[in-house]
Design a protein around this motif. Structure first.
Motif, short mmCIF file in Angstrom:
data_model
loop_
_atom_site.label_atom_id
_atom_site.label_comp_id
_atom_site.label_asym_id
_atom_site.label_seq_id
_atom_site.Cartn_x
_atom_site.Cartn_y
_atom_site.Cartn_z
N ASN A 56 1.81 -0.79 8.30
CA ASN A 56 0.63 -0.03 8.70
C ASN A 56 -0.41 -0.03 7.59
N MET A 57 0.03 0.24 6.37
CA MET A 57 -0.91 0.31 5.24
C MET A 57 -1.60 -1.04 5.01
N LEU A 58 -0.83 -2.12 5.04
CA LEU A 58 -1.42 -3.44 4.83
C LEU A 58 -2.47 -3.74 5.90
N SER A 59 -2.15 -3.39 7.14
CA SER A 59 -3.09 -3.64 8.22
C SER A 59 -4.32 -2.74 8.12
N ARG A 60 -4.11 -1.47 7.88
CA ARG A 60 -5.22 -0.52 7.87
C ARG A 60 -6.16 -0.70 6.68
N MET A 91 11.79 -1.26 -1.81
CA MET A 91 10.79 -0.79 -2.77
C MET A 91 9.64 -1.79 -2.94
N GLU A 92 9.92 -3.08 -2.76
CA GLU A 92 8.84 -4.08 -2.79
C GLU A 92 7.87 -3.84 -1.63
N ALA A 93 8.42 -3.61 -0.45
CA ALA A 93 7.57 -3.32 0.73
C ALA A 93 6.79 -2.02 0.50
N TRP A 94 7.47 -1.02 -0.02
CA TRP A 94 6.85 0.28 -0.32
C TRP A 94 5.65 0.10 -1.25
N ASP A 95 5.87 -0.57 -2.36
CA ASP A 95 4.80 -0.76 -3.35
C ASP A 95 3.66 -1.61 -2.81
N LEU A 96 3.97 -2.63 -2.04
CA LEU A 96 2.94 -3.49 -1.47
C LEU A 96 1.98 -2.69 -0.58
#
Length: 193
Positions: A56-60, A91-96
């Motif tokens: 969601n964050m990457l898209s938004r 945690m990689e996904a989280w940080d990204l």
């Protein structure tokens, strides 16, 4: 003197940081083997919640002032597939995801508050778009905390005022003079130690 847009942006950054760190502290208390646990087929594991938040964050937040927040490359349904395999991947996904959010918001200027941001072709003022995402992420952080409390082993490390400590916490706060500090300030100082 800061204008309302600057105050809102600064407050939002503090709140996003606050919720990010609450989520991290909750995740730290979940044993590795329980990060993938689901109550049933309709519920999400902690790993899946993180994967969804990141997607969601990457898209938004990627190019969010110029392109729709629901990117054509996003595969939202795949975010709910439990296919992360380790705490490191989680945690990689989280940080990204969080890095994308903070980079976008830290580059916002006063003029951006006059522009429209689109999510699925619906226009939002920047304040609405930020508020929408802040409440969405806080909901999922709450889910992570709930899962962590169920799945942790040993003593729970409270993420807020510990049970039975409200009176002493309030006394400490009310023993101080009224001030313009934000509730997140003390918390953010603690995490920087």
């Amino acid at each position: 003197m800061k204008n309302n847009a600057q105050v809102f942006l600064e407050s939002s950054l503090h709140l996003f940081t606050y919720y990010k760190n609450l989520g991290e502290k909750a995740l730290q208390q979940i044993p590795d083997e329980k990060l993938f646990w689901q109550f049933n087929e309709d519920s999400n594991s902690a790993a899946t919640i993180v994967k969804h938040l990141s997607g969601n964050m990457l898209s938004r937040w990627s190019d969010f002032m110029n392109s729709d927040g629901e990117k054509p490359w996003r595969n939202r349904d795949a975010e709910f597939e439990n296919d992360l395999h380790s705490r490191e991947e989680i945690m990689e996904a989280w940080d990204l995801g969080w890095d994308s959010l903070f980079q976008a918001l830290e580059n916002c200027g006063e003029d951006d508050f006059e522009k429209k941001v689109y999510i699925r072709n619906q226009s939002h003022h920047l304040i609405e778009a930020i508020s929408r995402q802040l409440t969405h992420y806080a909901t999922h952080i709450g889910q992570l905390i709930y899962l962590a409390k169920m799945l942790h082993q040993g003593s729970w490390k409270s993420l807020s005022i510990p049970k039975g400590a409200s009176r002493s916490f309030n006394k400490e706060k009310f023993d101080q003079p009224k001030n313009d500090g934000k509730f997140t300030n003390d918390y953010l100082k603690e995490i920087k130690k």
